[in-house]
Design an enzyme around this catalytic site. Structure first.
Site, PDB file in Angstrom:
ATOM      1  N   HIS A 194       0.841  -1.202   0.000  1.00  0.00           N
ATOM      2  CA  HIS A 194       0.000   0.000   0.000  1.00  0.00           C
ATOM      3  C   HIS A 194       0.880   1.257   0.000  1.00  0.00           C
ATOM      4  O   HIS A 194       0.615   2.211  -0.732  1.00  0.00           O
ATOM      5  CB  HIS A 194      -0.933  -0.022   1.214  1.00  0.00           C
ATOM      6  N   GLU A 195       1.924   1.254   0.814  1.00  0.00           N
ATOM      7  CA  GLU A 195       2.821   2.416   0.864  1.00  0.00           C
ATOM      8  C   GLU A 195       3.569   2.581  -0.462  1.00  0.00           C
ATOM      9  O   GLU A 195       3.792   3.702  -0.911  1.00  0.00           O
ATOM     10  CB  GLU A 195       3.798   2.292   2.035  1.00  0.00           C
ATOM     11  N   HIS A 200       1.588   4.522  -2.864  1.00  0.00           N
ATOM     12  CA  HIS A 200       1.698   5.975  -2.662  1.00  0.00           C
ATOM     13  C   HIS A 200       2.968   6.518  -3.332  1.00  0.00           C
ATOM     14  O   HIS A 200       2.948   7.601  -3.933  1.00  0.00           O
ATOM     15  CB  HIS A 200       1.721   6.315  -1.166  1.00  0.00           C
TER      16      HIS A 200
END
Length: 188
Positions: free
Chosen positions: A177-178, A181
Site C-alpha cells: 500500500h505504501e 503511494h
C-alpha cells in the site's frame, strides 16, 4: 468511486487547502497589524479613556502599519519556505523527525530484518528503487507511511506494532500500500 475519482477529489482538496492557507495568512497579517495599530494608539494617547471609534487611530503611522503587514507576510513566507526546504531533504528527514530508526540490510533483529526483506521485495516487484526503511519503535499501533518528494528520495516507515502484530503476508500488504503511494506520487 474509483481510483481516478479519488485522485481528482484529492487534488480539489489540495487546491482548497492552498486557498485556505492564503486566507489564513491574510487574516493573521490583518490581526497583527490591528494589534500594532491599537498598541500605537494606546501608547500615544495620554487619556485614561481610549476612543477607538471613527478610525482615526488607524492613521497614527500608516507607514509603520504597512511595514508591519509586509513584515508579517515575509515572516510567514520565510518560515514556510524553510519548512518546505526541510521536507525536500527527502522522506528520511520526515521519518527521523517522527522518531523513526533506520533499518539496514545487515539488521539482525528478526522483525526488522523481515520488514527490510519485504520492502526490498516490493521495490523489485514495482520497479522502484529501494526506499529508506524506518521503524517507529515507540508506536504500538498498526500504521505506516511513505514520505518523500520523488521515488528516489522516498522512505517507508512502519510502526513497531505493525512488525509485532502482523504476519508476513499482512506486513507485505501494508508495505505494498505504501509503495502505491510512492508510485502514484501521493507523498508530495
Amino acid at each position: 468511486m474509483d481510483f481516478f475519482e479519488h485522485q481528482a477529489r484529492a487534488r480539489r482538496r489540495t487546491r482548497s487547502l492552498a486557498i485556505l492557507f492564503v486566507l489564513a495568512v491574510a487574516l493573521v497579517t490583518l490581526a497583527v497589524t490591528l494589534v500594532v495599530a491599537i498598541t500605537m494608539h494606546l501608547l500615544g494617547s495620554g487619556d485614561q479613556v481610549v476612543d477607538l471609534s471613527g478610525g482615526g487611530w488607524l492613521k497614527n503611522d500608516p507607514a509603520l502599519l504597512w511595514k508591519t503587514a509586509i513584515g508579517t507576510v515575509l515572516f510567514i513566507v520565510i518560515a514556510s519556505l524553510y519548512r518546505l526546504a526541510q521536507l525536500r531533504d527527502g522522506g528520511a528527514r520526515v521519518a527521523e523527525a517522527l522518531g523513526g530508526n533506520l533499518v539496514s540490510a545487515e539488521d539482525t533483529e528478526p522483525g526488522r530484518r523481515r520488514l527490510y526483506n519485504v520492502v526490498e521485495e516490493m521495490a523489485i516487484a514495482s520497479g522502484l528503487p529501494v526506499p529508506a526503511v524506518y521503524v517507529l519503535e515507540h508506536e504500538p499501533g498498526i500504521n505506516a507511511f511513505a514520505a518523500g518528494m520523488t521515488p528516489s528520495d522516498a522512505a517507508v516507515a512502519v510502526t513497531r506494532g505493525s512488525i509485532d502484530q502482523l504476519d508476513r503476508d499482512e506486513l507485505q500488504g501494508v508495505v505494498a500500500h505504501e509503495f502505491s503511494h510512492i508510485l502514484h506520487g501521493d507523498m508530495r
